[in-house]
Design an enzyme around this catalytic site. Sequence first.
Site, PDB file in Angstrom:
ATOM      1  N   GLN A 170       0.871  -1.171   0.000  1.00  0.00           N
ATOM      2  CA  GLN A 170       0.000   0.000   0.000  1.00  0.00           C
ATOM      3  C   GLN A 170       0.908   1.220   0.000  1.00  0.00           C
ATOM      4  O   GLN A 170       1.524   1.539   1.012  1.00  0.00           O
ATOM      5  CB  GLN A 170      -0.938   0.010   1.213  1.00  0.00           C
ATOM      6  CG  GLN A 170      -1.761   1.268   1.358  1.00  0.00           C
ATOM      7  CD  GLN A 170      -2.501   1.651   0.084  1.00  0.00           C
ATOM      8  OE1 GLN A 170      -3.138   0.808  -0.543  1.00  0.00           O
ATOM      9  NE2 GLN A 170      -2.389   2.897  -0.330  1.00  0.00           N
ATOM     10  N   PRO A 300      -5.749  -2.167   4.605  1.00  0.00           N
ATOM     11  CA  PRO A 300      -6.087  -1.071   5.513  1.00  0.00           C
ATOM     12  C   PRO A 300      -7.103  -0.074   4.991  1.00  0.00           C
ATOM     13  O   PRO A 300      -7.629   0.733   5.766  1.00  0.00           O
ATOM     14  CB  PRO A 300      -4.737  -0.373   5.735  1.00  0.00           C
ATOM     15  CG  PRO A 300      -3.983  -0.630   4.471  1.00  0.00           C
ATOM     16  CD  PRO A 300      -4.393  -2.012   4.044  1.00  0.00           C
ATOM     17  N   GLY A 302     -10.589   0.966   2.265  1.00  0.00           N
ATOM     18  CA  GLY A 302     -11.720   0.394   1.552  1.00  0.00           C
ATOM     19  C   GLY A 302     -11.268  -0.070   0.179  1.00  0.00           C
ATOM     20  O   GLY A 302     -11.529  -1.188  -0.243  1.00  0.00           O
ATOM     21  N   GLY A 303     -10.573   0.820  -0.508  1.00  0.00           N
ATOM     22  CA  GLY A 303     -10.016   0.475  -1.808  1.00  0.00           C
ATOM     23  C   GLY A 303      -8.855   1.390  -2.124  1.00  0.00           C
ATOM     24  O   GLY A 303      -8.713   2.471  -1.541  1.00  0.00           O
ATOM     25  N   MET A 304      -7.997   0.959  -3.031  1.00  0.00           N
ATOM     26  CA  MET A 304      -6.881   1.771  -3.501  1.00  0.00           C
ATOM     27  C   MET A 304      -6.876   1.708  -5.012  1.00  0.00           C
ATOM     28  O   MET A 304      -6.834   0.623  -5.604  1.00  0.00           O
ATOM     29  CB  MET A 304      -5.551   1.266  -2.925  1.00  0.00           C
ATOM     30  CG  MET A 304      -4.342   2.062  -3.403  1.00  0.00           C
ATOM     31  SD  MET A 304      -4.422   3.798  -2.937  1.00  0.00           S
ATOM     32  CE  MET A 304      -3.567   4.537  -4.325  1.00  0.00           C
ATOM     33  N   GLU A 305      -6.875   2.890  -5.635  1.00  0.00           N
ATOM     34  CA  GLU A 305      -7.116   3.031  -7.056  1.00  0.00           C
ATOM     35  C   GLU A 305      -5.911   2.740  -7.917  1.00  0.00           C
ATOM     36  O   GLU A 305      -5.663   3.439  -8.915  1.00  0.00           O
ATOM     37  CB  GLU A 305      -7.606   4.447  -7.336  1.00  0.00           C
ATOM     38  CG  GLU A 305      -6.626   5.572  -7.010  1.00  0.00           C
ATOM     39  CD  GLU A 305      -6.659   6.084  -5.586  1.00  0.00           C
ATOM     40  OE1 GLU A 305      -6.119   7.162  -5.329  1.00  0.00           O
ATOM     41  OE2 GLU A 305      -7.230   5.393  -4.715  1.00  0.00           O
ATOM     42  N   HIS A 333     -11.581   7.119  -9.764  1.00  0.00           N
ATOM     43  CA  HIS A 333     -10.190   7.562  -9.642  1.00  0.00           C
ATOM     44  C   HIS A 333      -9.406   7.364 -10.939  1.00  0.00           C
ATOM     45  O   HIS A 333      -8.354   7.983 -11.123  1.00  0.00           O
ATOM     46  CB  HIS A 333      -9.484   6.785  -8.530  1.00  0.00           C
ATOM     47  CG  HIS A 333      -9.539   7.442  -7.190  1.00  0.00           C
ATOM     48  ND1 HIS A 333      -9.083   8.722  -6.971  1.00  0.00           N
ATOM     49  CD2 HIS A 333      -9.975   6.980  -5.988  1.00  0.00           C
ATOM     50  CE1 HIS A 333      -9.230   9.032  -5.688  1.00  0.00           C
ATOM     51  NE2 HIS A 333      -9.772   8.003  -5.076  1.00  0.00           N
ATOM     52  N   ASP A 410      -0.384  11.954   5.684  1.00  0.00           N
ATOM     53  CA  ASP A 410      -1.605  11.265   6.088  1.00  0.00           C
ATOM     54  C   ASP A 410      -2.302  11.961   7.252  1.00  0.00           C
ATOM     55  O   ASP A 410      -3.506  11.795   7.451  1.00  0.00           O
ATOM     56  CB  ASP A 410      -1.304   9.819   6.478  1.00  0.00           C
ATOM     57  CG  ASP A 410      -0.924   8.965   5.277  1.00  0.00           C
ATOM     58  OD1 ASP A 410      -0.988   9.473   4.138  1.00  0.00           O
ATOM     59  OD2 ASP A 410      -0.539   7.792   5.478  1.00  0.00           O
ATOM     60  N   ARG A 589      -9.311  -2.933   8.329  1.00  0.00           N
ATOM     61  CA  ARG A 589      -9.628  -1.692   7.618  1.00  0.00           C
ATOM     62  C   ARG A 589      -9.520  -0.504   8.580  1.00  0.00           C
ATOM     63  O   ARG A 589     -10.216  -0.435   9.593  1.00  0.00           O
ATOM     64  CB  ARG A 589     -11.023  -1.781   7.018  1.00  0.00           C
ATOM     65  CG  ARG A 589     -11.389  -0.632   6.104  1.00  0.00           C
ATOM     66  CD  ARG A 589     -12.731  -0.908   5.448  1.00  0.00           C
ATOM     67  NE  ARG A 589     -13.187   0.233   4.652  1.00  0.00           N
ATOM     68  CZ  ARG A 589     -14.349   0.272   4.005  1.00  0.00           C
ATOM     69  NH1 ARG A 589     -15.155  -0.790   4.049  1.00  0.00           N
ATOM     70  NH2 ARG A 589     -14.711   1.346   3.319  1.00  0.00           N
ATOM     71  N   LYS A 591     -10.478   2.539   8.616  1.00  0.00           N
ATOM     72  CA  LYS A 591     -11.702   3.303   8.864  1.00  0.00           C
ATOM     73  C   LYS A 591     -12.498   2.724  10.019  1.00  0.00           C
ATOM     74  O   LYS A 591     -13.160   3.455  10.761  1.00  0.00           O
ATOM     75  CB  LYS A 591     -12.545   3.287   7.586  1.00  0.00           C
ATOM     76  CG  LYS A 591     -13.956   3.838   7.732  1.00  0.00           C
ATOM     77  CD  LYS A 591     -14.753   3.624   6.464  1.00  0.00           C
ATOM     78  CE  LYS A 591     -16.215   4.017   6.647  1.00  0.00           C
ATOM     79  NZ  LYS A 591     -17.014   3.794   5.418  1.00  0.00           N
TER      80      LYS A 591
END
Length: 648
Positions: A170, A300, A302-305, A333, A410, A589, A591
């Site tokens: 990530q 970690p 929801g999603g990564m584009e 994205h 971040d 996750r 969040k």
Amino acid sequence: MTLLRSAFFAAAVLLAACRAGEEGNRADASPGEMTVAPILTSEDALDVSSFAKPLEARVTHVALDLGVDFDSKRIAGTATLDIDRRADAKEIVLDDKGLEIESITDGANRPLQWKVGAADPNLGSPLAVALNPDTKRLVIKYKSAPQAGALLWLTPQQTAGKKAPFLFSQGESIENRSWIPTQDSPGVRQTWEATVRVPAGMTAVMSAPRSAEPITQGGESVFSFKMGHSVAPYMIAIAVGDLAFKSLGSRTGVWAEPATLPAAANELADTEKMVDAAEKLYGPYQWGRYDVLVLPPSFPFGGMENPTLTFATPTFIAGDRSLVSLIAHELAHSWSGNLATNATWNDFWLNEGMTTYAERRIVEELYGKKVADEQIALGIDAMNKAVKDNGGPSGADTRLHLDVKGRHPDEGSSDIAYEKGAAFLRTIEANVGRERFDEWLKGWFSRHAFQPVTSKIFLDDIRQHLVKGDKGLESKLMLDRWVYEPGVPPNMVRPPAGTFAEQDQAAAAFAGGSTAPDWTKWTTDERLRFLNRLPRSIPKQRLDALQNAYDLNGIGNMEVRYAWLDLVVGNRYDPGIPSLEQFLTSQGRGKFVKPLIKALAKDGQWGRPIAERIFAQTRNFYHPMVVRDLEELKLAQPASQGAKSTAP
């Protein structure tokens, strides 16, 4: 910088921008054919989160030749960097976060002098490499550290299938410098390719198309990938594990562990329709394929584009496709973020606010205006909470254009970027009309394809192509106030007044003593609104009533479960503790995990022992960026394998 030099670089940027536009649609262009993406020279494009000095020397292409070692938890091999440099540049500065450098040579295998500078706790270290007059390529032999901040190494037992270990990366925002030696700044776009060797029987996927069929020989399999478009370095991503693939359409599909694949494919059945809807709104999809990788539950985000391959959490799999707006977001994205990318993390909203706006438009196109309006209303709730959590209406981090100097980028990230940014675009749309706004937005992506952008570029573009000198419209839009000032301007457009009327009335009635409403016909969004509108302080017998009515401790929808567990923690509701522990130890996750563990940790008598016990179990299961934030809580190891749960 002298005036003459400034003029030289301005001309170079303009020429590169023109060439980038000519090459933009060539998804099959080889790295040698691609033109260098422009570097912005303005003050607002200065990236304080990178040590790079791209106006002197910059990376244009990265070629990785790496082996993945699960035993040592390292990725090792070479990174070959093509560079573009000023004639008088004496060195190039890269970003480094714990890399173990063995050697650096030029393209002719001649050793180059290099030095790792002092470490910054947030940014890592500068890696300065001395350049000879003719140096145009660096070959860096290195290893990642076992604790590399981008990488999570999972044992078989920590995966869904429990058959093989798993690795995933990530990179956003600045973690890729922990496994790739390059200039890790979103304003320094780079083409890239990779050859990756993994244990035989395992599959590697990356955020680029395969450039050759995998080869298995001896005890390893070799995978090759190639990204011909220039991308921000944080978009280089890898995953290795027991993976299988299922097609979803002519240009869409899903990768997942075999144990997860059937449910994932069922949940993602509308993906091809989403791509069609997004193209209708924003112009051609320029990345070839759009696939989704459903990762083990430790992921970690929801999603990564990641381009061509969204990395996604399995927590969106609800069984009824009620959480697939997550995929609409990551798909969007592909235009906002991947095509036109924030040049620095100060303008993170240009990625996320525009994407959140686009996500809701895709949802409206596929599922109707009522669903989109409800998601907008939930987003406004999240924005208002973020304003409160970030110092109120005058808090510096409630601005869209942030100042991340002196901290990890971040730290500035919150729902402000997502939801205030989306509200800003909806407000512009409402004032100029949807048709006119859509025309501008398509033009924005076309004019800035494969380029870094800033808030200033955004506002200049709006004024040139949309406002067009209309002083009345300029005044109505409050453009600068939205971007540069804290709080939410008074001209924000809201969803229709009746949105969630039934759920708001039901929440008020329950708070006044009524029975729990029948929610069998409510959508996930409606259930979330009801739970989130309940008072934060609720007596045990009323929580019992909710649990008896809906079995919230066992509910499979992770968003609804999280909303319930927020009440469990806030009210010290002991019957919810087993559900809380299962929730926090079965997925990672951020969040969900971070707010719950932080809330537990603040409650010294009741909650902190629970937080300590859970964190002791999960710190090797959560991704390093989640662990990093939780370590600030200084959660001690439980005295004797943990304080006992207070649950009956």
